[in-house]
Design a protein around this motif. Structure first.
Motif, PDB file in Angstrom:
ATOM      1  N   GLU A 158      32.182 -49.614   1.622  1.00 21.13           N
ATOM      2  CA  GLU A 158      33.285 -50.703   2.259  1.00 21.13           C
ATOM      3  C   GLU A 158      32.804 -52.348   2.999  1.00 21.13           C
ATOM      4  OE1 GLU A 158      36.807 -52.143   4.377  1.00 21.13           O
ATOM      5  OE2 GLU A 158      36.183 -50.458   4.377  1.00 21.13           O
ATOM      6  N   ARG A 159      32.263 -53.026   2.066  1.00 25.49           N
ATOM      7  CA  ARG A 159      31.438 -53.942   2.885  1.00 25.49           C
ATOM      8  C   ARG A 159      32.670 -55.667   2.688  1.00 25.49           C
ATOM      9  NH1 ARG A 159      26.787 -56.229   0.211  1.00 25.49           N
ATOM     10  NH2 ARG A 159      26.490 -57.225   1.949  1.00 25.49           N
ATOM     11  N   THR A 160      33.071 -55.681   3.374  1.00 16.44           N
ATOM     12  CA  THR A 160      33.783 -56.851   3.059  1.00 16.44           C
ATOM     13  C   THR A 160      33.658 -57.835   2.763  1.00 16.44           C
ATOM     14  OG1 THR A 160      33.945 -57.607   5.476  1.00 16.44           O
ATOM     15  CG2 THR A 160      35.858 -55.521   5.119  1.00 16.44           C
ATOM     16  N   TYR A 161      34.397 -59.235   2.900  1.00 17.85           N
ATOM     17  CA  TYR A 161      33.754 -60.555   2.740  1.00 17.85           C
ATOM     18  C   TYR A 161      33.750 -61.278   3.911  1.00 17.85           C
ATOM     19  CZ  TYR A 161      33.631 -65.502   1.470  1.00 17.85           C
ATOM     20  OH  TYR A 161      33.231 -66.808   1.468  1.00 17.85           O
ATOM     21  N   PHE A 162      33.363 -60.788   5.028  1.00 19.15           N
ATOM     22  CA  PHE A 162      33.193 -61.286   5.870  1.00 19.15           C
ATOM     23  C   PHE A 162      31.873 -60.579   5.941  1.00 19.15           C
ATOM     24  CE2 PHE A 162      32.285 -60.090  10.857  1.00 19.15           C
ATOM     25  CZ  PHE A 162      31.952 -61.476  11.789  1.00 19.15           C
ATOM     26  N   ILE A 164      29.477 -59.430   3.919  1.00 19.22           N
ATOM     27  CA  ILE A 164      28.384 -60.048   2.908  1.00 19.22           C
ATOM     28  C   ILE A 164      27.566 -61.360   3.179  1.00 19.22           C
ATOM     29  CG2 ILE A 164      28.458 -60.736   0.601  1.00 19.22           C
ATOM     30  CD1 ILE A 164      30.721 -58.854   0.096  1.00 19.22           C
ATOM     31  N   THR A 165      29.072 -62.475   3.613  1.00 21.45           N
ATOM     32  CA  THR A 165      28.512 -64.148   4.276  1.00 21.45           C
ATOM     33  C   THR A 165      27.654 -63.976   5.291  1.00 21.45           C
ATOM     34  OG1 THR A 165      30.583 -63.797   5.040  1.00 21.45           O
ATOM     35  CG2 THR A 165      30.381 -64.801   3.190  1.00 21.45           C
ATOM     36  N   ASN A 166      28.317 -62.860   5.952  1.00 19.81           N
ATOM     37  CA  ASN A 166      27.327 -62.708   7.513  1.00 19.81           C
ATOM     38  C   ASN A 166      25.980 -62.418   7.458  1.00 19.81           C
ATOM     39  OD1 ASN A 166      29.342 -63.582   9.365  1.00 19.81           O
ATOM     40  ND2 ASN A 166      29.350 -62.030  10.886  1.00 19.81           N
ATOM     41  N   ASP A 167      25.702 -61.608   5.912  1.00 25.35           N
ATOM     42  CA  ASP A 167      24.742 -60.837   5.718  1.00 25.35           C
ATOM     43  C   ASP A 167      23.329 -62.298   5.256  1.00 25.35           C
ATOM     44  OD1 ASP A 167      25.072 -58.523   6.618  1.00 25.35           O
ATOM     45  OD2 ASP A 167      25.592 -57.009   4.027  1.00 25.35           O
ATOM     46  N   TYR A 168      24.110 -62.346   4.549  1.00 27.52           N
ATOM     47  CA  TYR A 168      23.098 -63.786   4.080  1.00 27.52           C
ATOM     48  C   TYR A 168      22.887 -65.280   4.264  1.00 27.52           C
ATOM     49  CZ  TYR A 168      23.319 -61.616  -1.251  1.00 27.52           C
ATOM     50  OH  TYR A 168      23.353 -60.665  -2.125  1.00 27.52           O
ATOM     51  N   ARG A 169      23.981 -65.477   6.251  1.00 29.66           N
ATOM     52  CA  ARG A 169      23.112 -66.077   6.382  1.00 29.66           C
ATOM     53  C   ARG A 169      22.710 -65.880   7.815  1.00 29.66           C
ATOM     54  NH1 ARG A 169      30.115 -67.031   7.037  1.00 29.66           N
ATOM     55  NH2 ARG A 169      30.141 -68.696   5.964  1.00 29.66           N
ATOM     56  N   TYR A 170      22.722 -64.404   8.148  1.00 32.97           N
ATOM     57  CA  TYR A 170      21.222 -64.000   8.357  1.00 32.97           C
ATOM     58  C   TYR A 170      19.862 -64.556   7.685  1.00 32.97           C
ATOM     59  CZ  TYR A 170      23.564 -61.597  11.772  1.00 32.97           C
ATOM     60  OH  TYR A 170      25.072 -61.029  12.902  1.00 32.97           O
ATOM     61  N   ASP A 184      36.229 -69.925  -4.802  1.00 34.14           N
ATOM     62  CA  ASP A 184      35.213 -70.473  -5.483  1.00 34.14           C
ATOM     63  C   ASP A 184      34.576 -69.371  -4.999  1.00 34.14           C
ATOM     64  OD1 ASP A 184      33.391 -71.405  -7.112  1.00 34.14           O
ATOM     65  OD2 ASP A 184      32.856 -73.109  -5.820  1.00 34.14           O
ATOM     66  N   LYS A 185      34.496 -70.106  -3.591  1.00 36.95           N
ATOM     67  CA  LYS A 185      33.240 -69.688  -2.671  1.00 36.95           C
ATOM     68  C   LYS A 185      33.000 -67.906  -2.692  1.00 36.95           C
ATOM     69  CE  LYS A 185      32.358 -73.073   0.874  1.00 36.95           C
ATOM     70  NZ  LYS A 185      32.647 -73.967   1.733  1.00 36.95           N
ATOM     71  N   GLN A 186      34.627 -67.209  -2.808  1.00 37.92           N
ATOM     72  CA  GLN A 186      34.059 -65.894  -2.767  1.00 37.92           C
ATOM     73  C   GLN A 186      33.949 -65.432  -4.178  1.00 37.92           C
ATOM     74  OE1 GLN A 186      37.649 -63.612  -1.163  1.00 37.92           O
ATOM     75  NE2 GLN A 186      38.027 -65.057   0.411  1.00 37.92           N
ATOM     76  N   ILE A 187      34.154 -65.574  -4.698  1.00 43.15           N
ATOM     77  CA  ILE A 187      33.834 -65.304  -6.865  1.00 43.15           C
ATOM     78  C   ILE A 187      32.182 -65.205  -6.475  1.00 43.15           C
ATOM     79  CG2 ILE A 187      33.685 -66.036  -8.354  1.00 43.15           C
ATOM     80  CD1 ILE A 187      36.788 -67.140  -8.482  1.00 43.15           C
ATOM     81  N   GLN A 188      31.837 -67.079  -5.802  1.00 40.42           N
ATOM     82  CA  GLN A 188      30.112 -66.805  -5.677  1.00 40.42           C
ATOM     83  C   GLN A 188      29.258 -65.957  -5.268  1.00 40.42           C
ATOM     84  OE1 GLN A 188      28.700 -70.284  -5.850  1.00 40.42           O
ATOM     85  NE2 GLN A 188      30.739 -72.224  -5.911  1.00 40.42           N
ATOM     86  N   TRP A 189      30.373 -65.796  -3.501  1.00 38.29           N
ATOM     87  CA  TRP A 189      29.464 -64.363  -3.276  1.00 38.29           C
ATOM     88  C   TRP A 189      29.176 -63.181  -3.603  1.00 38.29           C
ATOM     89  CZ3 TRP A 189      26.045 -65.874   0.717  1.00 38.29           C
ATOM     90  CH2 TRP A 189      26.287 -66.907   1.774  1.00 38.29           C
ATOM     91  N   TYR A 190      30.543 -62.563  -3.733  1.00 42.19           N
ATOM     92  CA  TYR A 190      30.543 -61.203  -4.625  1.00 42.19           C
ATOM     93  C   TYR A 190      29.584 -62.040  -6.410  1.00 42.19           C
ATOM     94  CZ  TYR A 190      34.479 -61.111  -2.089  1.00 42.19           C
ATOM     95  OH  TYR A 190      36.000 -60.883  -1.185  1.00 42.19           O
ATOM     96  N   GLY A 246      38.526 -59.811   6.121  1.00 39.38           N
ATOM     97  CA  GLY A 246      38.111 -58.613   6.646  1.00 39.38           C
ATOM     98  C   GLY A 246      39.360 -58.343   6.018  1.00 39.38           C
ATOM     99  N   ASN A 247      40.134 -58.591   4.872  1.00 39.08           N
ATOM    100  CA  ASN A 247      41.318 -57.407   4.109  1.00 39.08           C
ATOM    101  C   ASN A 247      40.840 -58.061   2.527  1.00 39.08           C
ATOM    102  OD1 ASN A 247      42.692 -57.978   5.717  1.00 39.08           O
ATOM    103  ND2 ASN A 247      44.663 -58.621   4.838  1.00 39.08           N
ATOM    104  N   MET A 248      39.485 -58.525   2.151  1.00 39.99           N
ATOM    105  CA  MET A 248      38.790 -58.496   1.438  1.00 39.99           C
ATOM    106  C   MET A 248      37.032 -57.831   1.040  1.00 39.99           C
ATOM    107  SD  MET A 248      40.892 -61.899  -1.073  1.00 39.99           S
ATOM    108  CE  MET A 248      40.032 -60.453  -2.882  1.00 39.99           C
ATOM    109  N   GLY A 249      36.781 -57.811   0.122  1.00 35.74           N
ATOM    110  CA  GLY A 249      34.993 -57.353   0.260  1.00 35.74           C
ATOM    111  C   GLY A 249      34.974 -56.254  -1.049  1.00 35.74           C
ATOM    112  N   LEU A 250      34.331 -56.084  -1.113  1.00 37.23           N
ATOM    113  CA  LEU A 250      33.418 -55.011  -2.432  1.00 37.23           C
ATOM    114  C   LEU A 250      32.822 -53.474  -1.881  1.00 37.23           C
ATOM    115  CD1 LEU A 250      30.087 -57.547  -3.569  1.00 37.23           C
ATOM    116  CD2 LEU A 250      32.919 -56.764  -4.691  1.00 37.23           C
ATOM    117  N   MET A 251      33.173 -52.572  -2.663  1.00 38.65           N
ATOM    118  CA  MET A 251      32.464 -51.273  -2.848  1.00 38.65           C
ATOM    119  C   MET A 251      31.474 -50.869  -3.293  1.00 38.65           C
ATOM    120  SD  MET A 251      35.891 -50.252  -0.784  1.00 38.65           S
ATOM    121  CE  MET A 251      35.321 -48.179  -1.144  1.00 38.65           C
ATOM    122  N   SER A 252      30.617 -51.026  -1.892  1.00 42.02           N
ATOM    123  CA  SER A 252      29.256 -51.021  -2.800  1.00 42.02           C
ATOM    124  C   SER A 252      28.313 -49.501  -2.860  1.00 42.02           C
ATOM    125  CB  SER A 252      28.512 -52.155  -1.640  1.00 42.02           C
ATOM    126  OG  SER A 252      28.711 -53.046  -1.541  1.00 42.02           O
TER     127      SER A 252
END
Length: 296
Positions: free
Chosen positions: A118-122, A124-130, A150-156, A188-194
């Motif tokens: 499980e990788r939440t939206y939080f 995912i965005t933190n990984d890329y901000r680093y 729009d941003k969530q769609i783009q990040w995923y 923390g309530n959305m994200g991807l199963m990677s």
């Protein structure tokens, strides 16, 4: 067994939980990754969750106001069975004996799968901000919520290579119907199963969960249905502009869901509370029909 309160004496056994008998252990949320602020009980393998109903103090009167989360989550997960949304978390209303006595709760099973993490939206965005990567949205100056969508769609898509926009628009349409803003506004309530191994490329959205902030009493009491229909049309127009067509993506079996709402019972909660929620749900479905959803 500890004596049940009189109002719950006639509940069936499968709605009554004794942690010691069920192998459930109380853990504060801060000790694990489930998020939220409520007490939870889990089994040793982490595949079964029990969430205690909570509430909040009224800012004006100081009176403690229960949220009746178990009622909302039980009803909504049953209603989802009549939609074209899939792989959502099922919740069931129960009561559990805790150090504070008997309390209402909801029980659910884990959506975790072998070979997926499980990788939440939080996350995912933190990984890329680093890595100093950011995403901007043309919608930020028009409407904050649409910019967030729009941003969530783009990040995923950046993270997985998959366009999840259609599935997300169906989910956000349903959230709008039940007035649930605790997904879009809670990273923390959305994200991807990677997939754990690189050879797998079938990323998935985290199954929809946590419906406890839907149908809040202040929203039900103050709802302006004309304004609600206007907001629904705005969301529909945003989706249509994004997808390039006017198709309504969320499908619902109207007979099935309306029959559920008119016949729903939940003996853990008062008749008036059940009626208020089911009545509001029915009115919201009626107001948004052929705008956010259409016949399945």
């Amino acid at each position: 067994m500890k004596q049940l309160p009189e109002k719950w004496e006639n509940l069936p056994k499968d709605q009554i939980l004794i942690p010691a008998d069920e192998g459930l252990i109380n853990r504060r949320v801060a000790e694990h990754s489930l998020g939220g602020l409520t007490d939870k009980y889990l089994n040793e393998t982490g595949t079964r969750f029990v969430k205690i109903d909570d509430g909040q103090n009224n800012q004006e009167t100081g009176e403690f106001m229960p949220k009746f989360q178990g009622l909302r989550e039980d009803l909504i997960s049953r209603a989802l069975e009549f939609t074209n949304l899939s792989d959502f978390v099922q919740y069931r209303s129960k009561v559990i004996f805790t150090k504070d006595g008997w309390q209402a709760c909801t029980e659910s099973n884990s959506y975790q799968e072998e070979d997926y993490q499980e990788r939440t939206y939080f996350d995912i965005t933190n990984d890329y901000r680093y890595r100093n990567e950011t995403i901007d949205s043309d919608y930020d100056d028009q409407d904050l919520d649409y910019g967030m969508m729009d941003k969530q769609i783009q990040w995923y898509k950046l993270d997985s290579g998959t366009d999840f926009s259609e599935s997300l628009f169906k989910l956000w349409s349903f959230d709008s119907i039940i007035n649930n803003d605790d997904r879009l506004n809670n990273s923390g309530n959305m994200g991807l199963m990677s997939p754990v191994f690189e050879k797998f490329d079938d990323y998935k959205l985290i199954p929809p969960f946590d419906w406890g902030d839907s149908f809040q009493r202040n929203v039900m009491e103050e709802m302006n249905w004309v304004a609600a229909k206007w907001e629904a049309k705005k969301l529909h127009h945003f989706i249509a502009k994004y997808t390039g067509n006017d198709e309504i993506l969320l499908k619902i079996d109207s007979q099935g869901i309306f029959d559920l709402l008119r016949n729903y019972r939940n003996d853990i909660y008062s008749t008036s509370e059940v009626h208020d929620v089911t009545d509001w749900f029915e009115k919201s479905l009626t107001a948004t029909r052929d705008i956010l959803w259409t016949e399945k």
